[in-house]
Design a protein around this motif. Structure first.
Motif, PDB file in Angstrom:
ATOM      1  N   GLY A 123       0.877  -1.036  -0.042  1.00 10.21           N
ATOM      2  CA  GLY A 123      -0.015  -0.201  -0.351  1.00 10.21           C
ATOM      3  C   GLY A 123       1.041   1.251  -0.140  1.00 10.21           C
ATOM      4  O   GLY A 123       0.678   2.173  -0.658  1.00 10.21           O
ATOM      5  N   SER A 124       2.278   0.521   1.421  1.00 12.14           N
ATOM      6  CA  SER A 124       2.759   2.341   0.866  1.00 12.14           C
ATOM      7  C   SER A 124       3.570   2.381  -0.720  1.00 12.14           C
ATOM      8  O   SER A 124       3.741   3.483  -0.914  1.00 12.14           O
ATOM      9  N   ILE A 125       3.769   2.211  -1.386  1.00  8.82           N
ATOM     10  CA  ILE A 125       3.975   1.795  -2.376  1.00  8.82           C
ATOM     11  C   ILE A 125       3.291   3.119  -3.551  1.00  8.82           C
ATOM     12  O   ILE A 125       3.263   4.028  -4.549  1.00  8.82           O
ATOM     13  N   MET A 126       1.722   2.023  -3.552  1.00  7.42           N
ATOM     14  CA  MET A 126       0.738   2.987  -4.245  1.00  7.42           C
ATOM     15  C   MET A 126       0.840   4.388  -3.465  1.00  7.42           C
ATOM     16  O   MET A 126       0.123   5.679  -4.110  1.00  7.42           O
ATOM     17  N   LEU A 127       0.851   4.489  -2.204  1.00  6.35           N
ATOM     18  CA  LEU A 127       0.619   6.150  -2.128  1.00  6.35           C
ATOM     19  C   LEU A 127       2.051   6.743  -1.868  1.00  6.35           C
ATOM     20  O   LEU A 127       1.938   8.185  -2.520  1.00  6.35           O
ATOM     21  N   ALA A 128       3.103   6.407  -2.159  1.00  3.95           N
ATOM     22  CA  ALA A 128       4.404   7.377  -3.043  1.00  3.95           C
ATOM     23  C   ALA A 128       3.733   7.647  -4.037  1.00  3.95           C
ATOM     24  O   ALA A 128       4.739   8.935  -4.237  1.00  3.95           O
ATOM     25  N   ASN A 129       3.563   6.547  -4.958  1.00  5.82           N
ATOM     26  CA  ASN A 129       2.660   6.991  -6.079  1.00  5.82           C
ATOM     27  C   ASN A 129       2.042   8.453  -6.563  1.00  5.82           C
ATOM     28  O   ASN A 129       1.942   9.196  -6.759  1.00  5.82           O
ATOM     29  N   ASN A 130       0.637   8.222  -5.357  1.00  5.49           N
ATOM     30  CA  ASN A 130      -0.205   9.311  -5.177  1.00  5.49           C
ATOM     31  C   ASN A 130       0.851  10.759  -4.566  1.00  5.49           C
ATOM     32  O   ASN A 130       0.877  11.685  -4.874  1.00  5.49           O
ATOM     33  N   ILE A 131       1.629  10.734  -3.495  1.00  6.70           N
ATOM     34  CA  ILE A 131       2.341  11.472  -3.354  1.00  6.70           C
ATOM     35  C   ILE A 131       3.233  12.543  -4.208  1.00  6.70           C
ATOM     36  O   ILE A 131       2.760  13.677  -4.143  1.00  6.70           O
ATOM     37  N   ARG A 132       4.104  11.496  -4.974  1.00  6.32           N
ATOM     38  CA  ARG A 132       4.468  12.130  -6.296  1.00  6.32           C
ATOM     39  C   ARG A 132       3.528  12.402  -7.245  1.00  6.32           C
ATOM     40  O   ARG A 132       4.280  13.940  -7.830  1.00  6.32           O
ATOM     41  N   ASP A 133       2.708  12.483  -8.158  1.00  9.48           N
ATOM     42  CA  ASP A 133       1.692  12.541  -8.939  1.00  9.48           C
ATOM     43  C   ASP A 133       0.259  13.238  -8.163  1.00  9.48           C
ATOM     44  O   ASP A 133      -0.551  14.620  -8.895  1.00  9.48           O
ATOM     45  N   LEU A 134       0.569  13.732  -6.122  1.00  8.76           N
ATOM     46  CA  LEU A 134      -0.582  14.841  -6.340  1.00  8.76           C
ATOM     47  C   LEU A 134      -0.926  15.787  -6.712  1.00  8.76           C
ATOM     48  O   LEU A 134      -2.501  15.956  -6.545  1.00  8.76           O
ATOM     49  N   ASP A 135      -0.689  16.071  -7.189  1.00 12.01           N
ATOM     50  CA  ASP A 135      -0.418  17.437  -8.100  1.00 12.01           C
ATOM     51  C   ASP A 135      -1.277  17.390  -9.498  1.00 12.01           C
ATOM     52  O   ASP A 135      -2.208  18.121  -9.676  1.00 12.01           O
ATOM     53  N   GLY A 136      -0.633  17.132 -10.044  1.00  6.19           N
ATOM     54  CA  GLY A 136      -1.325  16.596 -11.400  1.00  6.19           C
ATOM     55  C   GLY A 136      -2.401  15.790 -11.055  1.00  6.19           C
ATOM     56  O   GLY A 136      -3.375  16.108 -11.867  1.00  6.19           O
ATOM     57  N   ASP A 137      -2.535  15.083 -10.219  1.00  2.01           N
ATOM     58  CA  ASP A 137      -4.019  14.352  -9.939  1.00  2.01           C
ATOM     59  C   ASP A 137      -4.708  14.937  -9.866  1.00  2.01           C
ATOM     60  O   ASP A 137      -6.515  14.941 -10.085  1.00  2.01           O
ATOM     61  N   LYS A 138      -4.804  16.427  -8.643  1.00  4.96           N
ATOM     62  CA  LYS A 138      -5.828  17.465  -8.368  1.00  4.96           C
ATOM     63  C   LYS A 138      -6.174  17.592  -9.173  1.00  4.96           C
ATOM     64  O   LYS A 138      -7.653  18.302  -9.323  1.00  4.96           O
TER      65      LYS A 138
END
Length: 308
Positions: A194-209
């Motif tokens: 799950g932490s791997i997915m969280l790390a991916n989402n932290i990296r992509d936070l601005d674009g995902d938002k």
């Protein structure tokens, strides 16, 4: 495979396109749970090598297919461009046709399904149902009208199916049942996946938002998401200590703490960073933490098996 698409790049690089398409850095998240579940069962039960091999290949294929669906749907929704950061990009940068990527993903699932039939025929047909649910989770992670990856449930879903469920299946096909040890041992692995997915989402936070996603990283904000990542690492190591202290499980489990430097590097690598390219080393360190931790955990149980 669409070999015409490979002509867009030098031929000597062609194989690398297809290799990158599987996103190999994520494949250990499929390998480790199978290895762990098998090693745990081998302490008390005879090892069925063909079932182990079939389970391992099926898990890797499902993970690779999930990555291909991710590649396809990120392109289809306009999220991937030539300038996107990450290992993806077979479509937007390498010229592979979208239909080829999607078709290859379904082909991998078809092979995994055949392997699942063999596994079920030699263990329990209930596993066929569970396997189909796992495949569906892989597809709907980024496919369908409301992708799981766009919601706050991405980390929980990936950790549960890839960590907990796969470990239990790997254990069950060897032991014929689920036991407390397989359940407890899978928890830290589930958290780290799950932490791997969280790390991916932290990296992509601005674009995902900007694209309307509602990931945990977006809901918490970057600072608290990094704190959550650190907490997930801490809990994983505390579980190891609890297994040793309260359940008298082999102290060889302490070798998993050799992965601590990678966990520290992952958290430190995110702090103060805002650009995706700056966070790539931290994301890599997160995946490596899971890999090293999982391998060492499996090795610790293997050692305890040999000296029992």
């Amino acid at each position: 495979m669409n070999f015409h698409a490979q002509s867009a790049v030098p031929s000597e690089k062609g194989w690398r396109i297809w290799w990158r398409l599987t996103r190999p850095h994520t494949l250990t998240a499929a390998f480790v749970p199978v290895l762990l579940g098998t090693v745990l069962a081998a302490k008390q039960y005879p090892l069925h090598w063909l079932l182990f091999a079939s389970m391992l290949i099926a898990s890797l294929l499902i993970q690779a297919a999930t990555n291909m669906f991710n590649e396809y749907y990120d392109f289809a929704r306009g999220l991937d461009t030539k300038h996107s950061v990450g290992i993806g990009g077979a479509i937007v940068r390498d010229g592979v046709k979208p239909g080829t990527v999607l078709g290859l993903g379904f082909a991998f699932l078809a092979v995994a399904l055949l392997l699942g039939i063999y596994i079920s025929a030699n263990s329990s047909w209930w596993l066929a149902v569970i396997g189909l649910v796992c495949m569906a989770a892989g597809y709907f992670y980024t496919g369908g009208p409301i992708p799981i990856a766009y919601t706050p449930f991405g980390e929980i879903t990936s950790g549960f199916f890839m960590g907990f469920v796969i470990t239990q299946i790997a254990y069950f096909i060897q032991a014929g049942k689920i036991e407390t040890i397989s359940v407890l041992a899978s928890i830290p692995i589930s958290i780290l996946i799950g932490s791997i997915m969280l790390a991916n989402n932290i990296r992509d936070l601005d674009g995902d938002k900007k694209n309307g996603r509602k990931t945990v990283a977006i809901l918490l904000g970057r600072k608290k998401a990094i704190q959550l990542l650190a907490a997930m690492f801490i809990v994983s190591y505390l579980i190891i200590l609890a297994l040793i202290l309260f359940l008298s499980i082999s102290p060889w489990l302490l070798i998993t703490f050799a992965s601590l430097p990678k966990a520290f590097s992952a958290v430190k690598g995110f702090i103060g960073k805002t650009e995706p390219i700056q966070m790539m080393p931290a994301m890599k360190a997160t995946a490596q933490t899971n890999t090293i931790f999982g391998f060492l955990m499996a090795i610790s149980f293997l050692i305890s098996n040999l000296i029992k």
